[in-house]
Motif scaffolding. Structure first.
Motif, PDB file in Angstrom:
ATOM      1  N   GLU A   1       0.835  -1.203   0.000  1.00 13.90           N
ATOM      2  CA  GLU A   1       0.000   0.000   0.000  1.00 13.90           C
ATOM      3  C   GLU A   1       0.869   1.252   0.000  1.00 13.90           C
ATOM      4  OE1 GLU A   1      -3.699  -1.502   2.857  1.00 13.90           O
ATOM      5  OE2 GLU A   1      -2.166  -0.144   3.622  1.00 13.90           O
ATOM      6  N   LYS A   2       0.284   2.333  -0.436  1.00  9.76           N
ATOM      7  CA  LYS A   2       0.932   3.632  -0.290  1.00  9.76           C
ATOM      8  C   LYS A   2       1.084   3.884   1.198  1.00  9.76           C
ATOM      9  CE  LYS A   2       2.431   7.613  -1.740  1.00  9.76           C
ATOM     10  NZ  LYS A   2       3.765   7.582  -2.381  1.00  9.76           N
TER      11      LYS A   2
ATOM     12  N   LEU B   1       1.064   5.932   4.392  1.00  9.44           N
ATOM     13  CA  LEU B   1       0.571   7.224   4.885  1.00  9.44           C
ATOM     14  C   LEU B   1       1.502   7.702   5.993  1.00  9.44           C
ATOM     15  CD1 LEU B   1      -1.953   6.009   3.473  1.00  9.44           C
ATOM     16  CD2 LEU B   1      -3.345   7.112   5.204  1.00  9.44           C
TER      17      LEU B   1
HETATM   18  C1  MV4 Z   1      -0.805   1.824   7.713  1.00 10.37           C
HETATM   19  C2  MV4 Z   1      -0.024   2.912   8.147  1.00 10.37           C
HETATM   20  C3  MV4 Z   1       0.440   3.813   7.186  1.00 10.37           C
HETATM   21  N1  MV4 Z   1       0.172   3.620   5.884  1.00 10.37           N
HETATM   22  N2  MV4 Z   1      -1.078   1.672   6.412  1.00 10.37           N
HETATM   23  C4  MV4 Z   1      -0.897  -0.399  11.966  1.00 10.37           C
HETATM   24  C5  MV4 Z   1      -1.540  -1.687  12.280  1.00 10.37           C
HETATM   25  C6  MV4 Z   1      -2.771  -1.706  11.472  1.00 10.37           C
HETATM   26  N3  MV4 Z   1      -3.880  -1.185  12.281  1.00 10.37           N
HETATM   27  C7  MV4 Z   1      -2.515  -0.802  10.298  1.00 10.37           C
HETATM   28  N4  MV4 Z   1      -1.465   0.065  10.716  1.00 10.37           N
HETATM   29  C8  MV4 Z   1      -1.000   1.026   9.908  1.00 10.37           C
HETATM   30  N5  MV4 Z   1      -1.271   0.917   8.586  1.00 10.37           N
HETATM   31  C9  MV4 Z   1      -0.583   2.544   5.517  1.00 10.37           C
HETATM   32  N6  MV4 Z   1      -0.838   2.372   4.208  1.00 10.37           N
HETATM   33  C10 MV4 Z   1       0.238   3.056   9.521  1.00 10.37           C
HETATM   34  C11 MV4 Z   1      -0.248   2.116  10.384  1.00 10.37           C
HETATM   35  C12 MV4 Z   1      -0.006   2.311  11.803  1.00 10.37           C
HETATM   36  C13 MV4 Z   1      -1.077   2.569  12.643  1.00 10.37           C
HETATM   37  C14 MV4 Z   1      -2.375   2.624  12.173  1.00 10.37           C
HETATM   38  C15 MV4 Z   1      -3.398   2.885  13.066  1.00 10.37           C
HETATM   39  C16 MV4 Z   1      -3.138   3.077  14.414  1.00 10.37           C
HETATM   40  C17 MV4 Z   1      -1.866   3.028  14.883  1.00 10.37           C
HETATM   41  C18 MV4 Z   1      -0.813   2.763  14.010  1.00 10.37           C
HETATM   42  C19 MV4 Z   1       0.486   2.700  14.494  1.00 10.37           C
HETATM   43  C20 MV4 Z   1       1.514   2.452  13.638  1.00 10.37           C
HETATM   44  C21 MV4 Z   1       1.281   2.263  12.279  1.00 10.37           C
END
Ligand code: MV4
Length: 684
Positions: free
Chosen positions: A200-201, A203
């Motif tokens: 995925e891209k 973020l």
């Molecule tokens: C992501 C992301 C950035 N970009 N996907 C972390 C576990 C799962 N919930 C998905 N997660 C993430 N997916 C993309 N394309 C950053 C995270 C992420 C995150 C997401 C939600 C809540 C906390 C997080 C902590 C670290 C990374």
């Protein structure tokens, strides 16, 4: 509606479900492990059945035992709470096969949402926005590499069967892709037994915004707005709030409708949460769907005036949703802080122990889910009480502290105030950390993203500060007042005897007493010792810290005392705080901080090592100024026996145990050397 339900969980969620069931007149059956025999959730349910040893796989995860208990007790339905079996499709099926209602979604919906890539395919069909990327079955490295190049770097590789951030790899450029892919696959196969990955891209600075959805069995499906759960540490939520700050009505409707579409795409029933990841500009993408009631559901309840467990019970009993979409409104702002038995100063190590003292902010018994009518706007969902131990077998949650305010600013202020009022003695907790988080610039200004804690690490984990003078003064006053009350209680024995007084009365000399405290304030640094000097005067004291540079004696007076709550004046500064003694440690709660000051009573152990032989020795060279016992006298532990003056201060040598004074070796006015035996004492 059910007459009796079994709650297949423990801790705060079991207590919370029981509270709603009780309010609806539904009987409750608790299940518990051997480690939870005295747990709160066992006490608050109508019946309780032991289902096995402490280990969850032998107890709370034993669906067969739980179903057997439900049948045996005549429970008609099982509420799984969250965690444990709440998203276990096989358990949901087994309940149905046993003729029991599983209070949750159909097993088919759990299965549909169980695989990340399958979920994403479903969402694509439902026109739910996905992060630009590839989540198909072609796992050829060259193909995926080209896909990554198409998506544009940085790219995030994720294990399709993964969750909670495990197995993710950020790839910065094409040259690094193959190695990262191989590494991600290796971790995926070892962690999840499935090496399928998606790309995925990536973020940068994303927010975690989730939508509460609810569907009934009659085709109704609505959303109860959003929660912002961006403040996380290692994929564990720390603070959650509703509504999400800076959310426009249009964005809210778009996310809510996307979430409802996701729920409908899998034939959802019950409470569910659709998680989105959002850019700072508000663009949002489906992340995953949780097919359970979430830990953080109370913030949604507080702003919508709903009781989501009541909704779960009604929907599971075949009733329609209690409200339609256009009957739901956001009212105010709610924030939840998860209070854990963990030590942020020691890398968030879980802290095991007993809640020897637990004082909670003036919470109100919320009409569960009701819009808070009470001015304090504080709700506490907890599975433990004062005196309970935090079990090492399960999640070390102490409580969820939820506050509501008319707006975010008021909710923030109430959360800060509530955290300052939360007192825990007996184990380490993360309260001070939570307070720094809530009061920190980033959270206070809603500058939110999932990297907030890491980015503000320095302010969130400041160098520990030694005790404030006020905290030391409060401890000294609490100690002196406790002695006074103890000697007043004892004064029946020798009323009027000035020597027995703890008031510091001494003939012809200003009585200065040295109190030694140790502040083990920083795990990484040696404890800091304080020699607190208190000079008794008629109506107050002089307080001095001679070991502190440029310290000056200051007037110290007690303004008021209510139990453990003291108000004192040190110089021109008023200090208010609670002081709780736990063994030799004085826990001082003042100014929103908690100081643990170990009192080193020079006399508490004098002679203890010799108590059997009975010698009580001079702790330092000095002069005997009073002999309070005579040969052959029977004394009680703690009775003052000899008072000597040393270093311009007086020290009381007290009886280490009940016993008899066999010999008095010195008289008033005698000089004694350090360690000189002052009297012979025989313990009873
Ligand atoms: C992501 C992301 C950035 N970009 N996907 C972390 C576990 C799962 N919930 C998905 N997660 C993430 N997916 C993309 N394309 C950053 C995270 C992420 C995150 C997401 C939600 C809540 C906390 C997080 C902590 C670290 C990374």
């Amino acid at each position: 509606m059910f007459k009796k339900i079994l709650i297949a969980n423990r801790g705060e969620i079991a207590c919370r479900v029981a509270a709603t069931a009780r309010r609806l007149g539904i009987k409750t059956v608790a299940v518990y492990s051997e480690a939870d025999a005295n747990a709160k959730h066992v006490a608050v349910c109508d019946e309780a059945v032991l289902i096995g040893p402490a280990a969850a796989k032998e107890s709370y995860l034993r669906g067969d035992k739980i179903i057997a208990v439900a049948k045996a007790t005549g429970a008609q339905a099982i509420h799984p709470g969250y965690g444990f079996l709440s998203e276990n499709a096989e358990f949901a099926d087994a309940c149905a096969e046993a003729g029991l209602v599983f209070i949750g979604p159909p097993a088919s919906a759990m299965r549909a949402m169980g695989s990340k890539s399958a979920a994403k395919s479903l969402m694509e069909k439902a026109a739910v926005p996905l992060v630009p990327g590839y989540h198909g079955d072609n796992q050829d490295a060259d193909f995926l590499n080209r896909e990554a190049d198409r998506i544009g770097y940085p790219v995030l590789l994720k294990a399709s069967a993964g969750g909670g951030g495990k197995g993710m790899r950020v790839v910065e450029n094409s040259a690094a892709f193959k190695d990262a892919l191989a590494s991600c696959k290796r971790e995926a196969i070892s962690s999840f037994g499935d090496d399928k990955v998606l790309a995925e891209k990536y973020l940068q600075r994303p927010r975690h915004i989730e939508i509460q959805v609810f569907a009934d069995t009659l085709g109704n499906c609505i959303y109860l707005f959003e929660r912002d759960c961006s403040v996380q540490r290692r994929h564990q939520k720390v603070l959650e709030e509703a509504p999400a700050p800076n959310m426009s009505a249009e964005r809210r409707a778009a996310m809510g409708e996307a979430a409802v579409a996701a729920a409908k795409a899998v034939g959802y029933v019950g409470a569910g949460t659709v998680e989105f990841i959002a850019n700072q500009d508000g663009s949002f993408y489906f992340m995953e769907m949780n097919t359970r009631l979430q830990v953080e559901h109370p913030v949604t309840e507080m702003i919508t005036g709903t009781d989501l467990v009541e909704w779960q019970l009604r929907v599971a009993a075949g009733e329609p949703l209690p409200k339609k979409q256009d009957e739901l409104r956001i009212h105010g702002h709610a924030i939840e802080a998860r209070i854990y038995a963990e030590n942020p100063e020691k890398g968030f190590l879980p802290s095991i122990g007993t809640l020897r003292h637990l004082a909670t902010p003036d919470a109100v018994n919320f009409e569960l889910g009701g819009i808070p009518g009470h001015p304090s706007g504080v709700r506490i969902d907890s599975g433990v009480r004062e005196g309970d131990a935090i079990s090492p077998f399960y999640d070390p949650m102490i409580a969820k502290l939820i506050v509501w305010g008319a707006d975010r600013k008021q909710a923030l202020a109430r959360m800060s105030q509530a955290l300052a009022q939360y007192q825990i003695v007996g184990l380490a907790a993360n309260i001070a950390f939570l307070k720094r988080l809530v009061e920190g610039e980033a959270f206070a200004t809603a500058d939110l993203d999932t990297g907030l804690i890491e980015r503000h690490h320095d302010t969130l984990f400041p160098a520990a500060q030694p005790a404030a003078q006020g905290a030391l003064a409060l401890a000294a006053v609490a100690l002196i007042e406790a002695e006074k009350q103890a000697s007043a209680a004892q004064s029946g024995a020798n009323a009027g005897d000035p020597w027995g007084s703890a008031l510091g009365w001494r003939m012809n000399t200003a009585y200065t007493r040295s109190l030694s405290f140790t502040d083990d304030y920083a795990a990484a640094l040696p404890a800091k010792a304080y020699n607190v000097q208190v000079t008794y005067r008629d109506a107050d004291w002089l307080f001095n810290l001679p070991s502190c540079p440029d310290a000056q004696p200051e007037r110290l007076s007690l303004m008021s005392q209510q139990g453990a709550d003291f108000s004192i004046k040190l110089g021109d500064t008023a200090w208010h705080g609670s002081v709780r003694r736990d063994g030799d440690t004085f826990h001082v709660f003042t100014g929103g901080a908690h100081y643990a000051l170990a009192y080193n009573d020079p006399m508490a152990h004098a002679g203890e090592t010799e108590a059997e032989g009975g010698r009580l020795t001079a702790p330092m060279p000095g002069k005997v100024v009073a002999v309070l016992a005579e040969k052959g006298q029977a004394v009680k532990k703690g009775d003052a026996l000899v008072i000597m003056e040393a270093m311009k201060m007086e020290h009381t040598i007290s009886a280490p145990h009940d016993g008899v004074v066999e010999e008095v070796l010195y008289a008033v006015g005698d000089q004694v050397t350090d360690g000189a035996p002052l009297l012979a004492f025989k313990a009873a």
